[in-house]
Design an enzyme around this catalytic site. Sequence first.
Site, PDB file in Angstrom:
ATOM      1  N   ASP A  44     -42.273  -3.489 -26.426  1.00 47.73           N
ATOM      2  CA  ASP A  44     -42.540  -4.860 -25.970  1.00 47.73           C
ATOM      3  C   ASP A  44     -41.221  -5.616 -26.014  1.00 47.73           C
ATOM      4  OD1 ASP A  44     -43.493  -7.367 -25.361  1.00 47.73           O
ATOM      5  OD2 ASP A  44     -44.992  -7.443 -26.956  1.00 47.73           O
ATOM      6  N   HIS A  48     -50.935 -19.479 -21.671  1.00 42.44           N
ATOM      7  CA  HIS A  48     -50.059 -18.522 -22.345  1.00 42.44           C
ATOM      8  C   HIS A  48     -50.889 -17.427 -23.009  1.00 42.44           C
ATOM      9  CE1 HIS A  48     -47.247 -17.458 -25.819  1.00 42.44           C
ATOM     10  NE2 HIS A  48     -46.570 -17.173 -24.738  1.00 42.44           N
ATOM     11  N   SER A  56     -43.152 -16.348 -17.463  1.00 39.36           N
ATOM     12  CA  SER A  56     -42.903 -17.340 -18.514  1.00 39.36           C
ATOM     13  C   SER A  56     -42.013 -18.445 -17.958  1.00 39.36           C
ATOM     14  CB  SER A  56     -42.258 -16.691 -19.742  1.00 39.36           C
ATOM     15  OG  SER A  56     -41.031 -16.081 -19.411  1.00 39.36           O
ATOM     16  N   LYS A 101     -28.753  -5.866 -13.950  1.00 39.65           N
ATOM     17  CA  LYS A 101     -29.905  -4.977 -14.122  1.00 39.65           C
ATOM     18  C   LYS A 101     -31.093  -5.742 -14.711  1.00 39.65           C
ATOM     19  CE  LYS A 101     -26.960  -0.912 -14.724  1.00 39.65           C
ATOM     20  NZ  LYS A 101     -26.554   0.192 -15.620  1.00 39.65           N
ATOM     21  N   GLY A 122     -40.447  -0.082 -31.273  1.00 38.84           N
ATOM     22  CA  GLY A 122     -41.675  -0.634 -31.825  1.00 38.84           C
ATOM     23  C   GLY A 122     -41.976  -0.222 -33.254  1.00 38.84           C
TER      24      GLY A 122
END
Length: 357
Positions: free
Chosen positions: A182, A124, A148, A232, A314
């Site tokens: 992110d 990870h 993941s 989507k 962000g």
Amino acid sequence: MQITEEKMVRVSSEKLHELIKNKLMRAGLKEEQAQETANHLVFADLSGIHSHGAVRVEYYAERINKGGINLEPKLEFEQTGPSTAIFHGDNTQGHYAANLALEPAIKMAKESGVAVVGLSRVGHTGMLSYYVKKIAEQNLIAISMCQSDPMVVPFGGAETYYGTNPIAFGAPSNGADPLIIDMATTVQAWGKILDARSKGKSIPDTWAVDKDGAPTTDPNKVNGLLPIAGPKGYGLMMMVDILSGVLLGLPFGKEVSSMYHNLHEGRNLGQIFIIIDPERFVGAELFKQYISRSMKELNEIKPAKGFDRVLYPGQISQEQYVKNLKDGIDIPESIISYFESDDIHYNRYEGLGAFAN
């Protein structure tokens, strides 16, 4: 059942780094590996993304201690073309390997204008924003994606296939901070559902489904997360899986290894870095000027009813980082007690399902 709020302890980023590094070294990591992993986890907590910070240390310690992390990896940066390469991680600590891949990837992008670098067979790797921020600070544009655990049902499905498959983007600006995006490709992060479960609260029926694929508001019945924007988001998940898995010849889809299934073996995960030099296009200085202008103009937009201000993506994490660096980070007392104990881990993670507490 009565839920008791856990007592929090405020610690400096320096102290937290020391505690994390020492615990990881006790688990078996070499100092340079523990140092970089601690850098990453403290960054997450400073940014307010606690699901990827200190809370992860015990899990990493258990996996390291049980042999699921290669402590003597044969690392190789294999350049496969003028702008392409694969960094072979040999199932070492993911944060450490991903960070090592950055320097040659950045060098390649500056030399040729673009670099596409795959990170192959690692554990990870944590928050992608950590890496794209470092790249953006070198006046480069960055995109990163990684695999993941299978936790998400495909659109219309009742069984999990893909992971939360995050995407991150970084762009340099003229300001103190680059622009960083992110995000997971699910409607909501698993950590938010765990939080609702622990507090006995319901969740919106747009977040997850039960074992039959039906929307659920009960966090205890969650058996699959939902992709953002239906088909989507489902398409985006597939794209991430292809670029960080299939492209590197790694396990993909439902074959991606579970975080908790077998802590004695490496996870063979993949990640991709796509780096672009804006100097080869509009020019780096003008590009940074335009990014800063966009960030400023977004902040100046009139907020809708119920909102105090308009933020650029962000921005909350960046503001949290500055505040926590100055004031200290609130960490659960139980985690600090674990760090200060002689215990390496409590054997709690081996064999847990993807939707365990």
